[in-house]
Design an enzyme around this catalytic site. Structure first.
Site, PDB file in Angstrom:
ATOM      1  CD  GLU A 140      29.723  51.849   1.049  1.00  0.00           C
ATOM      2  OE1 GLU A 140      28.525  51.300   0.245  1.00  0.00           O
ATOM      3  OE2 GLU A 140      29.289  52.153   1.941  1.00  0.00           O
ATOM      4  CE  LYS A 155      25.928  49.193   8.959  1.00  0.00           C
ATOM      5  NZ  LYS A 155      25.462  49.282   7.471  1.00  0.00           N
ATOM      6  CD  GLU A 209      22.347  51.557  -2.356  1.00  0.00           C
ATOM      7  OE1 GLU A 209      22.414  52.545  -2.362  1.00  0.00           O
ATOM      8  OE2 GLU A 209      22.595  50.740  -1.608  1.00  0.00           O
ATOM      9  CD1 TRP A 222      36.650  55.980  10.880  1.00  0.00           C
ATOM     10  CD2 TRP A 222      35.926  57.874  11.047  1.00  0.00           C
ATOM     11  NE1 TRP A 222      36.117  56.325   9.595  1.00  0.00           N
ATOM     12  CE2 TRP A 222      35.611  57.528   9.787  1.00  0.00           C
ATOM     13  CE3 TRP A 222      35.151  59.136  11.560  1.00  0.00           C
ATOM     14  CZ2 TRP A 222      35.070  58.544   8.778  1.00  0.00           C
ATOM     15  CZ3 TRP A 222      34.669  59.883  10.492  1.00  0.00           C
ATOM     16  CH2 TRP A 222      34.622  59.657   8.869  1.00  0.00           C
ATOM     17  CE  LYS A 235      25.927  49.607  -0.941  1.00  0.00           C
ATOM     18  NZ  LYS A 235      24.847  50.191  -0.129  1.00  0.00           N
ATOM     19  CG  HIS A 255      21.920  65.865 -22.548  1.00  0.00           C
ATOM     20  ND1 HIS A 255      21.616  66.605 -23.799  1.00  0.00           N
ATOM     21  CD2 HIS A 255      21.078  64.926 -22.347  1.00  0.00           C
ATOM     22  CE1 HIS A 255      20.503  66.132 -24.108  1.00  0.00           C
ATOM     23  NE2 HIS A 255      20.083  65.193 -23.424  1.00  0.00           N
ATOM     24  NE  ARG A 300      30.915  52.845  16.802  1.00  0.00           N
ATOM     25  CZ  ARG A 300      29.540  53.433  17.036  1.00  0.00           C
ATOM     26  NH1 ARG A 300      28.443  52.505  17.115  1.00  0.00           N
ATOM     27  NH2 ARG A 300      29.382  54.706  17.437  1.00  0.00           N
ATOM     28  CG  ASN A 349      31.766  58.480  18.557  1.00  0.00           C
ATOM     29  OD1 ASN A 349      32.330  59.096  17.690  1.00  0.00           O
ATOM     30  ND2 ASN A 349      30.748  57.989  18.761  1.00  0.00           N
ATOM     31  N   GLY A 350      33.020  61.611  18.832  1.00  0.00           N
ATOM     32  CA  GLY A 350      32.263  63.191  18.489  1.00  0.00           C
ATOM     33  C   GLY A 350      33.450  64.138  18.444  1.00  0.00           C
ATOM     34  CB  CYS A 401      35.210  57.011  18.064  1.00  0.00           C
ATOM     35  SG  CYS A 401      36.130  57.981  17.299  1.00  0.00           S
TER      36      CYS A 401
HETATM   37  O1  M6R Z   1      22.842  54.899   9.190  1.00  0.00           O
HETATM   38  P1  M6R Z   1      22.373  55.653   8.061  1.00  0.00           P
HETATM   39  O2  M6R Z   1      21.437  54.788   7.075  1.00  0.00           O
HETATM   40  O3  M6R Z   1      21.823  57.105   8.481  1.00  0.00           O
HETATM   41  O4  M6R Z   1      23.563  56.053   7.237  1.00  0.00           O
HETATM   42  C1  M6R Z   1      23.844  56.593   6.016  1.00  0.00           C
HETATM   43  C2  M6R Z   1      24.946  56.537   5.133  1.00  0.00           C
HETATM   44  O5  M6R Z   1      26.112  56.910   5.631  1.00  0.00           O
HETATM   45  C3  M6R Z   1      24.927  54.931   4.735  1.00  0.00           C
HETATM   46  O6  M6R Z   1      23.874  54.688   3.930  1.00  0.00           O
HETATM   47  C4  M6R Z   1      26.225  54.740   3.716  1.00  0.00           C
HETATM   48  O7  M6R Z   1      26.003  55.346   2.684  1.00  0.00           O
HETATM   49  C5  M6R Z   1      26.279  53.153   3.376  1.00  0.00           C
HETATM   50  N1  M6R Z   1      27.676  52.914   4.147  1.00  0.00           N
HETATM   51  C6  M6R Z   1      26.417  52.914   2.122  1.00  0.00           C
HETATM   52  O8  M6R Z   1      26.513  51.527   2.038  1.00  0.00           O
END
Ligand code: M6R
Length: 608
Positions: A488, A603, A481, A74, A485, A504, A27, A100-101, A2
């Protein structure tokens, strides 16, 4: 997660709230809303979906006022809908709340204090608005204090009261918020970009602090009601830096910002052939005390930690375990004064990582934070901080934060080795010289020609359902990674495997329908990875290999190659991930995905 914005002053609050919410779109959100007070009358408007839906709704209504709060939601409690969007009010429509929370005891509060009241949403937030109205006795501030004493959970709350239109009251316990100090006006927001167009002076709110915003200024009180003298920070990010700057997507902008981010991350830290951090010094005795290091993080930051393990173990031979933050404290980790915990987080606000940091402190371990956000919860709580200096990262998919996390760990590893006298001057000079070459080498992968080659390769992935990434050692960490990406932002199912592990079990899934992206950068494991590539080629998979410049061998047995500039093999992960970022970007683009705000993701993940 949020986003919250609040304004009180002489300007039109509606424009400022909408503008601030737009700056917080990164966000992630599913609905939005505002509440504005005019002539002691509270107007609330909300709309599910994009912010433009809210704008379209309020335009004909000519909503006005000089005080208001806004929110992008959110969903946690209750699906995305107009009714569940914030702000929420009590039964009389006299108080409005954005949140938020999570209010953990909201069901208890509802049953205990609000029996018989009529609710319009499924949210935990609405309970707070009802409690405020129920307890209101003509003193808004005292009412807020009374309600805060009842609620449990991690939250940021911002509230207004139609009968007291001269103030906004806010508090946080867990979720971040920042205050903006103006001339004859005051602001509050979940994050700095929402404030930058109006003020550069900001105050970070600590958990438990109560903030009273008026036109005249901001008063911050502790739990005992004492007024606190808080430091005012001046933000030096340009407003443009937090916006797209001509790019179609923040993600591409941020990928292309990596050379500049590397320069910033190294500036002032490499002096006379030695690494230095401004904010702390660790002596040989401090370091020698650590028998073990944990690196704890989530998502992309966790993947950065996997590279960090290799760096630290190689540089100073201290065993390192890398842990997912959401698992860490539930498995009773072996923490003590002889353990260093490194937490990595771009936002510095990720709830699980904050909790891991707390767990470390509770058990006597010192914590080093690697983060991008100055003044974030993690930066404030850690014993030592290494900032990424990557600049604001807006796209949900982390790119420049990831590569600067790697860079920060290389610098930290070299620093440890220097302090421990475990590196020769020659090795140190070589590593530092090559690190300083990174901006130039990275530029070579950002040219129009290189990106056009990637666009052509990405076309192969437009219609696929699954992609495998393989690699060994540091190449495997990069493969992980790369796969995150891709899934995502393009919504293609992607899995990364240690190349030797495929046979395996997973090899059973490899067919002509499952392209494989193979990382062939690490020379020590090249021959073994080449054999694994031949295994998938034998099952007719189309293979793209990421290779070192000058490698003429691999192209003979794969379908496509992308070369990265040649650099000391130990440092190559920083370069090897760049083509993977671009492949994800261009694949998502061809597939028409919402690149900067992928579905279901946020985010900043401030709930556990
Ligand atoms: O703000 P942070 O680095 O702690 O966030 C951790 C993850 O939520 C963040 O890296 C997430 O995996 C990314 N959206 C990936 O691109």
């Amino acid at each position: 997660m949020c986003g919250i914005v609040g304004y009180i002053g002489k300007q039109d609050a509606v424009n400022i709230l909408i503008d601030g919410l737009r700056k917080l779109e990164y966000r992630g959100y599913d609905s939005s809303g505002i509440a504005v007070i005019h002539d002691k009358h509270l107007t609330v408007e909300k709309a599910v979906g994009k912010l433009t839906n809210l704008e379209e709704k309020i335009a004909p209504l000519a909503v006005k006022g000089n005080i208001g709060i806004g929110h992008t939601r959110w969903a946690t409690h209750g699906k995305p809908s107009d009714a569940n969007a914030h702000p929420h009010t009590g039964e009389k429509g006299q108080m409005a709340v954005v949140h938020n929370g999570i209010i953990e005891n909201y069901l208890y509060l509802k049953e205990t204090y609000l029996a018989g009241e009529h609710f319009t949403s499924e949210t935990d937030t609405e309970i707070v608005a009802h409690l405020l109205e129920k307890f209101y006795d003509g003193d808004f501030e005292q009412t807020v204090i009374k309600v805060l004493d009842l609620i449990e959970g991690a939250y940021a709350l911002v509230m207004v009261c139609a009968d007291e239109p001269d103030k906004i009251i806010a508090c946080r316990k867990g979720s971040p918020m920042v205050l903006g100090v103006g001339e004859g006006e005051s602001f509050i927001a979940s994050d700095v970009p929402a404030l930058l167009a109006y003020t550069r002076k900001c105050i970070y709110i600590e958990p438990g602090e109560l903030c009273i915003l008026t036109q005249e200024g901001i008063e911050i009180k502790n739990h005992q009601g004492e007024v606190l003298a808080k430091e005012i920070h001046t933000i030096d990010w340009s407003a443009e830096a937090a916006e797209k700057g001509g790019y179609e997507h923040f993600m591409l902008k941020e990928i292309e910002e990596q050379p500049a981010a590397f320069q910033r991350a190294m500036a002032g830290r490499i002096k006379n052939g030695r690494v230095k951090f401004d904010d702390f010094t660790l002596t040989k005795e401090d370091i020698a005390k650590w028998r073990k290091i944990y690196i704890v993080a989530c998502g992309t930051a966790y993947h950065a930690g996997l590279v960090g393990k290799t760096i630290i173990e190689k540089m100073v031979r201290i065993p390192v375990e890398v842990e997912i933050a959401s698992e860490f404290r539930y498995r009773n980790p072996m923490l003590d004064e002889e353990t260093l915990v490194i937490v990595i987080s771009q936002s510095g606000e990720t709830a699980d990582t904050v909790a891991a940091l707390q767990e470390a402190h509770d058990n006597g371990s010192k914590v080093l934070a690697i983060t991008n956000v100055v003044g974030s919860a993690i930066a404030r709580a850690a014993d030592y901080v290494v900032y990424l200096w990557a600049g604001p990262e807006i796209s949900v998919a982390s790119t420049k934060a990831y590569t600067t996390m790697l860079l920060a760990q290389y610098l930290f590893g070299i620093y440890l080795a220097q302090q421990m006298e475990m590196i020769t001057a020659e090795a140190e000079n070589d590593l530092l010289a090559q690190l300083q070459q990174l901006p130039v080498e990275t530029e070579k992968m950002l040219t129009a020609a290189y990106q056009s080659q990637i666009q052509q390769i990405a076309a192969n992935y437009e219609k696929v359902n699954d992609v495998f990434f393989i690699g060994r050692g540091l190449d495997w960490a990069i493969a992980l990674e790369g796969s995150l990406k891709l899934k995502e932002i393009s919504y293609i199912h992607a899995e990364a495997y240690a190349a030797g592990e495929l046979k395996h079990g997973t090899l059973a899934l490899v067919t002509t329908e499952t392209p494989v992206i193979a990382l062939c950068v690490q020379e020590a494991t090249y021959d073994k990875t080449a054999s694994n590539i031949k295994e998938v080629k034998a099952r007719d998979a189309r293979v793209l290999a990421i290779i070192n410049e000058g490698d003429t061998e691999t192209a003979k047995f794969v379908d496509d190659v992308l070369a990265i500039p040649r650099i000391n093999n130990f440092l190559s992960p920083i370069l090897a991930v760049v083509p993977l970022q671009l492949i994800s970007y261009y694949t998502a683009k061809i597939r028409g995905c919402d690149i900067d705000q992928p579905r279901n993701l946020a985010k900043s993940v401030t709930v556990e």
